[in-house]
Design a protein around this motif. Structure first.
Motif, short mmCIF file in Angstrom:
data_model
loop_
_atom_site.label_atom_id
_atom_site.label_comp_id
_atom_site.label_asym_id
_atom_site.label_seq_id
_atom_site.Cartn_x
_atom_site.Cartn_y
_atom_site.Cartn_z
N GLU A 33 0.82 -1.21 0.00
CA GLU A 33 0.00 0.00 0.00
C GLU A 33 0.85 1.26 0.00
OE1 GLU A 33 -2.26 2.08 3.67
OE2 GLU A 33 -3.06 0.09 3.16
N ARG A 34 1.96 1.22 0.75
CA ARG A 34 2.83 2.39 0.87
C ARG A 34 3.88 2.46 -0.23
NH1 ARG A 34 3.66 4.38 6.28
NH2 ARG A 34 5.92 4.11 6.01
N GLY A 35 3.90 1.49 -1.12
CA GLY A 35 4.86 1.49 -2.22
C GLY A 35 6.30 1.26 -1.78
N GLU A 36 6.48 0.53 -0.67
CA GLU A 36 7.83 0.28 -0.15
C GLU A 36 8.49 -0.94 -0.78
OE1 GLU A 36 7.05 2.00 4.38
OE2 GLU A 36 7.72 -0.06 4.07
N GLY A 37 7.68 -1.79 -1.40
CA GLY A 37 8.25 -3.01 -1.95
C GLY A 37 7.35 -3.62 -3.00
N THR A 38 7.80 -4.75 -3.55
CA THR A 38 7.10 -5.45 -4.61
C THR A 38 6.89 -6.90 -4.21
OG1 THR A 38 8.22 -4.06 -6.25
CG2 THR A 38 7.18 -6.08 -7.06
N LEU A 39 5.73 -7.44 -4.52
CA LEU A 39 5.48 -8.85 -4.25
C LEU A 39 6.10 -9.67 -5.37
CD1 LEU A 39 3.95 -10.28 -1.94
CD2 LEU A 39 2.04 -10.57 -3.52
N THR A 40 6.93 -10.65 -5.01
CA THR A 40 7.61 -11.47 -6.01
C THR A 40 6.79 -12.71 -6.35
OG1 THR A 40 8.80 -12.89 -4.46
CG2 THR A 40 9.77 -10.73 -4.93
N SER A 41 7.23 -13.45 -7.35
CA SER A 41 6.49 -14.64 -7.79
C SER A 41 6.42 -15.71 -6.71
CB SER A 41 7.14 -15.22 -9.05
OG SER A 41 8.48 -15.62 -8.79
N SER A 42 7.38 -15.72 -5.78
CA SER A 42 7.38 -16.71 -4.70
C SER A 42 6.51 -16.26 -3.52
CB SER A 42 8.80 -16.96 -4.22
OG SER A 42 9.29 -15.84 -3.50
N GLY A 43 6.04 -15.01 -3.55
CA GLY A 43 5.24 -14.49 -2.44
C GLY A 43 6.04 -13.64 -1.48
N ALA A 44 7.37 -13.63 -1.64
CA ALA A 44 8.21 -12.79 -0.78
C ALA A 44 8.05 -11.33 -1.18
CB ALA A 44 9.67 -13.20 -0.90
N VAL A 45 8.41 -10.43 -0.28
CA VAL A 45 8.44 -9.00 -0.57
C VAL A 45 9.86 -8.61 -0.95
CG1 VAL A 45 8.34 -6.72 0.49
CG2 VAL A 45 6.49 -8.34 0.85
N LYS A 46 10.01 -7.84 -2.01
CA LYS A 46 11.31 -7.34 -2.42
C LYS A 46 11.38 -5.84 -2.15
CE LYS A 46 13.96 -5.05 -5.55
NZ LYS A 46 14.07 -4.86 -6.99
N ALA A 47 12.44 -5.41 -1.46
CA ALA A 47 12.66 -3.99 -1.18
C ALA A 47 14.09 -3.63 -1.54
CB ALA A 47 12.40 -3.70 0.30
N GLU A 48 14.30 -2.35 -1.77
CA GLU A 48 15.64 -1.86 -2.08
C GLU A 48 16.10 -0.89 -1.01
OE1 GLU A 48 16.07 -0.35 -6.05
OE2 GLU A 48 15.08 -2.11 -6.95
N THR A 49 17.41 -0.87 -0.76
CA THR A 49 17.96 -0.03 0.32
C THR A 49 18.64 1.23 -0.20
OG1 THR A 49 20.07 -1.24 0.36
CG2 THR A 49 18.29 -2.07 1.76
N GLY A 50 18.60 1.45 -1.50
CA GLY A 50 19.15 2.70 -2.04
C GLY A 50 20.67 2.74 -1.97
N THR A 51 21.19 3.85 -1.50
CA THR A 51 22.63 4.11 -1.53
C THR A 51 23.43 3.08 -0.75
OG1 THR A 51 22.19 6.47 -1.71
CG2 THR A 51 24.41 5.82 -1.08
#
Length: 531
Positions: free
Chosen positions: A35-53
């Protein structure tokens, strides 16, 4: 207009506000992340997030508050950098005021330590929902009937606000990033970095300070237990194979990174695993691969734009791609995650010089020498600025997380090894046939075979060859491993080149060990290089 910082003394006001989400379930946290756009749902059901710099830890931005009650115990230096109480208070106010102004704040309340007699209640307050999911999976969650705050031990609180940046000119920091521990206020401040591993390692540092006071040895190691109840410990820095080698289908996992060793045996400090997943495959590491499902967090892993499948071979964001998942995502675990005393200890080193034998059995003196030396290679991406393996010595295989003097931990380990007659092996998971750049990484199948032989007792009375320079006893034969792989100089195209590189590393060992001026002389003489 002048920016006025409101005076704040604790987080009580913050925690009682309506925007605080306390101990959300995994599905609710995943909903919030999406909802907050912090991550993406992957095909396995896990959440993917990025840490930037910042895609790894920032050790140069980690500080300990210089306080009267702990001043004489902390091993001050480049690892434990002092910062004033005034600087802490200033940044504390910035962090709490920032969190108070947010529309949503996420709180996890649980424990560090599976041993109920010594576990530490912890509270993690997050600006990011995905960081709170990480905390939920990595630390020990409350069970029905648990008394989280029972008055016996005050909780340690992490306040994590990546959007808050320090001003070095006024806050006493080196950069905009800060990880600050106050033992007196039982608080950890994290700002200026999105890297979730800072939370995990900060709590480990806290336990490395508190547990020795209870005569418990904290250890940077993974642990598992065999069918006969035999316990194995795997010491090593990030990337040396702790998680991979302890995830064994024939043995039950106790934990993959942080443990305590008490009078009753070994226990996990955490409730989950934080595994490197660069080049991960189901074929090589099936338990880890299959653990990455709904509720898990993938950090800096690249996804296919259409299928949302993880490409574990893509290191364009970082080599230090990570997966965080609860222990329960692995089928063969010990639950609760504690067991008896170790039978076998494995020291893992990723030798970038390519000269150490793939496995050696250690005497007590050698074990103490190599524990204090903690030789390995920092691998790409694990820390900011590390782009290729670098030879390094990390005392007790975990110096970035040790608040006390190294000899405190070494003496405790030596005493416990002797009491429980533990066999110790040094295993090189690094390079063979040449140094990094010319040689190749040791095959995982060979390492698994050597570790399996050590755990099954097949190397206890095995015939050995002695390495003349390092004095290490290497078995002449291990089932499943070609004999010539066991002798490193045979794998090099030039024996002269091998001897030259080996002597270079031996001199580095000797130079490094000079800093241990109060160590028993027999350890330095009998444990290290002989020439």
């Amino acid at each position: 207009m002048m920016n006025i910082i409101r005076k704040t003394t604790d987080v009580t006001e913050l925690l009682n506000r309506d925007q605080v989400h306390r101990n959300l379930s995994v599905p609710n946290l995943v909903e919030k992340i999406l909802e907050r756009g912090e991550g993406t749902l992957t095909s396995s059901g896990a959440v993917k997030a990025e840490t930037g710099t910042y895609t790894g830890r920032s050790p140069k931005d980690k500080y300990t508050v210089d306080e009267p009650s702990t001043r004489d115990q902390i091993d001050w230096g480049s690892v434990n950098q002092p910062i004033s109480s005034d600087s802490f208070d200033r940044l504390y106010a910035k962090v709490v005021n920032h969190l108070q102004d947010l529309d949503e704040v996420f709180v996890f309340e649980g424990f560090a330590g599976a041993d109920e007699a010594s576990r530490l209640p912890i509270r993690v307050v997050n600006e990011r929902a995905w960081h709170n999911l990480f905390a939920h999976q990595l630390f020990i969650r409350q069970a029905t009937g648990d008394q989280w705050e029972n008055g016996q031990e005050k909780p340690f609180t992490i306040l994590s606000a990546p959007s808050v940046k320090a001003d070095p000119s006024t806050d006493g920091t080196r950069s905009e990033t800060f990880i600050i521990v106050s033992f007196e206020k039982r608080t950890i401040l994290i700002g200026g970095t999105e890297y979730a591993g800072e939370m995990k390692k900060s709590i480990f540092s806290i336990m490395n300070y508190l547990l020795p006071q209870k005569d418990i040895l904290p250890m940077h190691c993974s642990a598992n237990v065999g069918p006969e109840g035999d316990v194995a410990l795997f010491f090593g820095l990030s990337g040396t194979g702790k998680t991979t080698l302890s995830a064994d289908a024939d043995r039950r996992l106790i934990g993959d990174d942080e443990h305590g060793w008490s009078d009753n045996g070994v226990f996990n400090i955490e409730g989950g695993c934080y595994a490197k997943c660069i080049q991960l495959s189901r074929e090589k590491e099936p338990q880890i691969f299959d653990a990455i499902r709904f509720g898990s967090v993938l950090e800096n892993v690249v996804l296919d734009a259409e299928t949302k499948e993880a490409d574990y071979n893509d290191s364009s964001l970082t080599e230090n791609t990570r997966a965080a998942y609860p222990l329960q995502a692995i089928s063969n675990i010990v639950d609760p995650s504690k067991a008896g005393h170790p039978n076998t200890i494995i020291f893992l080193t990723a030798d970038a010089f390519g000269v150490l034998p793939p496995i050696s059995k250690l005497t007590k003196e050698q074990a103490m020498y190599h524990f204090l030396s903690g030789y390995t290679s920092k691998l790409a991406g694990t820390e900011r600025g590390v782009t290729e393996p670098e030879a390094t010595f990390s005392t007790c295989f975990g110096s970035p997380f040790l608040p006390l003097r190294p000899t405190v931990y070494a003496e405790m380990l030596g005493k416990k090894m002797e009491e429980h007659e533990v066999e110790v092996f040094l295993v090189n998971t690094g390079w063979t046939g040449g140094a990094y750049g010319t040689g190749s990484r040791m095959k995982l199948s060979y390492t698994r075979a050597m570790v399996r032989a050590a755990l099954h007792g097949e190397l206890t009375n095995a015939e050995t060859n002695k390495n003349g320079l390092f004095g290490l006893e290497t078995p002449t034969h291990v089932p499943g491993v070609p004999d010539d792989v066991l002798i490193p100089r045979f794998a090099w195209p030039s024996e002269t080149a091998y001897e030259e590189k080996a002597r270079e590393l031996a001199n580095q060992f000797k130079e490094n060990f000079k800093k241990f001026s109060k160590v028993d002389e027999s350890i330095a003489k009998l444990g290290g290089p002989t020439a």
